[in-house]
Design a protein around this motif. Structure first.
Motif, PDB file in Angstrom:
ATOM      1  N   SER A 158     -26.586  27.991 -16.375  1.00  9.82           N
ATOM      2  CA  SER A 158     -26.848  26.844 -17.242  1.00  9.82           C
ATOM      3  C   SER A 158     -28.143  26.146 -16.893  1.00  9.82           C
ATOM      4  O   SER A 158     -28.662  26.266 -15.779  1.00  9.82           O
ATOM      5  N   GLU A 159     -28.652  25.425 -17.874  1.00 10.72           N
ATOM      6  CA  GLU A 159     -29.766  24.505 -17.669  1.00 10.72           C
ATOM      7  C   GLU A 159     -29.219  23.101 -17.908  1.00 10.72           C
ATOM      8  O   GLU A 159     -28.749  22.793 -18.994  1.00 10.72           O
ATOM      9  N   ARG A 160     -29.300  22.243 -16.885  1.00 16.27           N
ATOM     10  CA  ARG A 160     -28.714  20.907 -16.939  1.00 16.27           C
ATOM     11  C   ARG A 160     -29.813  19.882 -16.712  1.00 16.27           C
ATOM     12  O   ARG A 160     -30.517  19.941 -15.710  1.00 16.27           O
ATOM     13  N   CYS A 161     -29.929  18.936 -17.635  1.00 16.25           N
ATOM     14  CA  CYS A 161     -31.011  17.955 -17.581  1.00 16.25           C
ATOM     15  C   CYS A 161     -30.453  16.543 -17.449  1.00 16.25           C
ATOM     16  O   CYS A 161     -29.485  16.183 -18.135  1.00 16.25           O
ATOM     17  N   PHE A 162     -31.100  15.760 -16.562  1.00 12.29           N
ATOM     18  CA  PHE A 162     -30.647  14.409 -16.240  1.00 12.29           C
ATOM     19  C   PHE A 162     -31.826  13.435 -16.327  1.00 12.29           C
ATOM     20  O   PHE A 162     -32.935  13.771 -15.887  1.00 12.29           O
ATOM     21  N   PRO A 163     -31.609  12.228 -16.857  1.00 14.75           N
ATOM     22  CA  PRO A 163     -32.707  11.256 -16.963  1.00 14.75           C
ATOM     23  C   PRO A 163     -33.218  10.815 -15.592  1.00 14.75           C
ATOM     24  O   PRO A 163     -32.443  10.617 -14.658  1.00 14.75           O
ATOM     25  N   LEU A 164     -34.524  10.667 -15.509  1.00 16.02           N
ATOM     26  CA  LEU A 164     -35.182  10.112 -14.330  1.00 16.02           C
ATOM     27  C   LEU A 164     -35.706   8.717 -14.686  1.00 16.02           C
ATOM     28  O   LEU A 164     -35.992   8.441 -15.849  1.00 16.02           O
ATOM     29  N   PRO A 165     -35.741   7.815 -13.705  1.00 16.13           N
ATOM     30  CA  PRO A 165     -35.521   8.028 -12.264  1.00 16.13           C
ATOM     31  C   PRO A 165     -34.057   7.891 -11.832  1.00 16.13           C
ATOM     32  O   PRO A 165     -33.771   7.992 -10.642  1.00 16.13           O
ATOM     33  N   ARG A 166     -33.154   7.657 -12.773  1.00 11.85           N
ATOM     34  CA  ARG A 166     -31.765   7.362 -12.415  1.00 11.85           C
ATOM     35  C   ARG A 166     -31.155   8.441 -11.529  1.00 11.85           C
ATOM     36  O   ARG A 166     -30.389   8.125 -10.610  1.00 11.85           O
ATOM     37  N   PHE A 167     -31.471   9.691 -11.776  1.00 13.29           N
ATOM     38  CA  PHE A 167     -30.807  10.770 -11.040  1.00 13.29           C
ATOM     39  C   PHE A 167     -31.766  11.545 -10.136  1.00 13.29           C
ATOM     40  O   PHE A 167     -31.535  12.734  -9.849  1.00 13.29           O
ATOM     41  N   ALA A 168     -32.785  10.876  -9.677  1.00 14.34           N
ATOM     42  CA  ALA A 168     -33.684  11.497  -8.699  1.00 14.34           C
ATOM     43  C   ALA A 168     -32.906  11.862  -7.438  1.00 14.34           C
ATOM     44  O   ALA A 168     -32.114  11.078  -6.927  1.00 14.34           O
ATOM     45  N   GLY A 169     -33.102  13.076  -6.949  1.00 14.68           N
ATOM     46  CA  GLY A 169     -32.417  13.531  -5.744  1.00 14.68           C
ATOM     47  C   GLY A 169     -31.041  14.115  -5.985  1.00 14.68           C
ATOM     48  O   GLY A 169     -30.397  14.594  -5.042  1.00 14.68           O
ATOM     49  N   LEU A 170     -30.568  14.104  -7.226  1.00 16.59           N
ATOM     50  CA  LEU A 170     -29.245  14.675  -7.522  1.00 16.59           C
ATOM     51  C   LEU A 170     -29.202  16.151  -7.142  1.00 16.59           C
ATOM     52  O   LEU A 170     -28.158  16.656  -6.702  1.00 16.59           O
ATOM     53  N   ASP A 171     -30.320  16.857  -7.287  1.00 11.01           N
ATOM     54  CA  ASP A 171     -30.345  18.286  -6.965  1.00 11.01           C
ATOM     55  C   ASP A 171     -30.018  18.555  -5.506  1.00 11.01           C
ATOM     56  O   ASP A 171     -29.364  19.549  -5.176  1.00 11.01           O
ATOM     57  N   ASP A 172     -30.449  17.653  -4.614  1.00 11.75           N
ATOM     58  CA  ASP A 172     -30.159  17.845  -3.192  1.00 11.75           C
ATOM     59  C   ASP A 172     -28.653  17.787  -2.919  1.00 11.75           C
ATOM     60  O   ASP A 172     -28.114  18.560  -2.121  1.00 11.75           O
ATOM     61  N   VAL A 173     -27.971  16.868  -3.599  1.00 12.23           N
ATOM     62  CA  VAL A 173     -26.525  16.730  -3.414  1.00 12.23           C
ATOM     63  C   VAL A 173     -25.801  17.955  -3.972  1.00 12.23           C
ATOM     64  O   VAL A 173     -24.858  18.473  -3.352  1.00 12.23           O
ATOM     65  N   VAL A 174     -26.236  18.426  -5.134  1.00 15.56           N
ATOM     66  CA  VAL A 174     -25.589  19.593  -5.733  1.00 15.56           C
ATOM     67  C   VAL A 174     -25.803  20.827  -4.864  1.00 15.56           C
ATOM     68  O   VAL A 174     -24.894  21.645  -4.685  1.00 15.56           O
ATOM     69  N   ARG A 175     -26.994  20.959  -4.297  1.00 16.75           N
ATOM     70  CA  ARG A 175     -27.239  22.087  -3.385  1.00 16.75           C
ATOM     71  C   ARG A 175     -26.289  22.042  -2.190  1.00 16.75           C
ATOM     72  O   ARG A 175     -25.793  23.065  -1.731  1.00 16.75           O
ATOM     73  N   GLU A 176     -26.053  20.855  -1.680  1.00 17.00           N
ATOM     74  CA  GLU A 176     -25.222  20.701  -0.483  1.00 17.00           C
ATOM     75  C   GLU A 176     -23.736  20.859  -0.776  1.00 17.00           C
ATOM     76  O   GLU A 176     -22.995  21.439   0.026  1.00 17.00           O
ATOM     77  N   THR A 177     -23.304  20.359  -1.923  1.00 18.80           N
ATOM     78  CA  THR A 177     -21.870  20.306  -2.225  1.00 18.80           C
ATOM     79  C   THR A 177     -21.407  21.345  -3.239  1.00 18.80           C
ATOM     80  O   THR A 177     -20.209  21.642  -3.314  1.00 18.80           O
ATOM     81  N   GLY A 178     -22.324  21.869  -4.053  1.00 26.53           N
ATOM     82  CA  GLY A 178     -21.919  22.771  -5.125  1.00 26.53           C
ATOM     83  C   GLY A 178     -21.207  22.058  -6.248  1.00 26.53           C
ATOM     84  O   GLY A 178     -20.463  22.670  -7.019  1.00 26.53           O
ATOM     85  N   SER A 179     -21.448  20.746  -6.394  1.00 28.34           N
ATOM     86  CA  SER A 179     -20.719  19.943  -7.377  1.00 28.34           C
ATOM     87  C   SER A 179     -21.637  18.956  -8.081  1.00 28.34           C
ATOM     88  O   SER A 179     -22.300  18.143  -7.421  1.00 28.34           O
ATOM     89  N   ILE A 180     -21.665  19.017  -9.417  1.00 28.64           N
ATOM     90  CA  ILE A 180     -22.391  18.022 -10.210  1.00 28.64           C
ATOM     91  C   ILE A 180     -21.709  16.663 -10.077  1.00 28.64           C
ATOM     92  O   ILE A 180     -22.367  15.619  -9.988  1.00 28.64           O
ATOM     93  N   THR A 181     -20.382  16.659 -10.043  1.00 30.81           N
ATOM     94  CA  THR A 181     -19.625  15.410  -9.909  1.00 30.81           C
ATOM     95  C   THR A 181     -20.014  14.671  -8.635  1.00 30.81           C
ATOM     96  O   THR A 181     -20.202  13.449  -8.639  1.00 30.81           O
ATOM     97  N   ALA A 182     -20.159  15.416  -7.532  1.00 31.20           N
ATOM     98  CA  ALA A 182     -20.572  14.796  -6.272  1.00 31.20           C
ATOM     99  C   ALA A 182     -21.975  14.214  -6.404  1.00 31.20           C
ATOM    100  O   ALA A 182     -22.281  13.148  -5.846  1.00 31.20           O
ATOM    101  N   GLY A 183     -22.832  14.914  -7.146  1.00 30.40           N
ATOM    102  CA  GLY A 183     -24.178  14.408  -7.371  1.00 30.40           C
ATOM    103  C   GLY A 183     -24.167  13.108  -8.150  1.00 30.40           C
ATOM    104  O   GLY A 183     -24.911  12.166  -7.828  1.00 30.40           O
ATOM    105  N   PHE A 184     -23.316  13.027  -9.168  1.00 29.64           N
ATOM    106  CA  PHE A 184     -23.191  11.788  -9.938  1.00 29.64           C
ATOM    107  C   PHE A 184     -22.673  10.655  -9.060  1.00 29.64           C
ATOM    108  O   PHE A 184     -23.171   9.527  -9.108  1.00 29.64           O
TER     109      PHE A 184
END
Length: 255
Positions: A158-184
């Motif tokens: 998938s390609e998932r897009c999130f507004p910035l700057p609100r979700f800056a750094g979300l990719d780091d959390v998803v890499r670590e946890t494997g979860s978009i929910t954790a990133g949110f």
């Protein structure tokens, strides 16, 4: 059992050059994959022996072995030593509901699975992305390319897009946890819901087919979705491509 269309003798004679002969295994793999998709070989059924398939297609056993190995690598077949080659019965029922979560879908299916970030980059919103996220055109977005897996099998990319700057750094959390929910959650979004999902069948681009380990001639299920926070503000616009032979999508009309 319905016979699979074999390569004609005339074709074999006409296509005798080594380079073309090497392509026979690709054509045979495609025909076998199509037969699996049509239910000629249902999940769990054993395929004819390599010798029988070689006679049917008019090729040597090495060519058949190469075709079968390709289908095994795509997750369509499994080879059992001393028994034969079987159609893989691996399939996952994924629920598209107001609260769609990959890890919950995997847990409900009794499988281990997570999301893996393939790529992350900052982009400017296209017209479609800006419209879905209700942001001005050319607004900055964080876009992730993500692979969803279960038991080592790719289910969707998938390609998932999130507004910035609100979700800056979300990719780091998803890499670590494997979860978009954790990133949110790490960005202050305690809950979110699916606003809509649009499902179509389409032929995949080469990159999508490669990530799903299938041929580009096999259709995928494409899902376009929008998630919103508790205030109804769009927080994610996603395009996901699901391997149609490994996934059943169930739309749940829950409250």
């Amino acid at each position: 059992m319905t016979a699979i269309t074999s390569l004609s003798a005339s074709s074999s004679t006409a296509l005798s050059a080594p380079a073309v002969r090497d392509s026979f295994w690709i054509r045979i793999a495609a025909e076998l994959a199509e037969s699996i998709a049509r239910g000629i070989y249902p999940p769990g059924q054993r395929l004819p022996s390599e010798h029988a398939l070689a006679e049917q297609f008019g090729v040597n056993r090495h060519t058949i072995r190469r075709s079968l190995a390709s289908l095994c690598s795509q997750g369509l077949l499994r080879a059992t030593q001393g028994s034969g080659t079987y159609v893989e019965d691996f399939a996952v029922d994924l629920v598209l509901a107001r609260r769609t979560r990959h890890h919950q879908n995997m847990a409900q299916a009794g499988l281990r699975g997570a999301l893996r970030v393939l790529d992350a980059r900052n982009v400017r919103a296209t017209a479609a992305q800006a419209r879905a996220l209700r942001v001005p055109a050319r607004s900055p977005l964080l876009c992730l390319h993500v692979l969803g897996e279960a038991e080592g099998q790719p289910l969707h990319v998938s390609e998932r897009c999130f507004p910035l700057p609100r979700f800056a750094g979300l990719d780091d959390v998803v890499r670590e946890t494997g979860s978009i929910t954790a990133g949110f959650e790490a960005r202050g979004v305690a809950d979110y819901t699916r606003l809509e999902s649009r499902i179509t069948a389409q032929m995949p681009e080469a990159a999508v087919a490669a990530h799903l380990r299938q041929t580009a001639t096999r259709p995928v299920l494409a899902v376009e979705s929008i998630n919103v926070d508790t205030a109804g503000v769009p927080i994610e616009f996603a395009l996901a491509w699901f391997a149609g032979d490994r996934v059943t999508l169930t739309v749940a009309h829950d409250a």
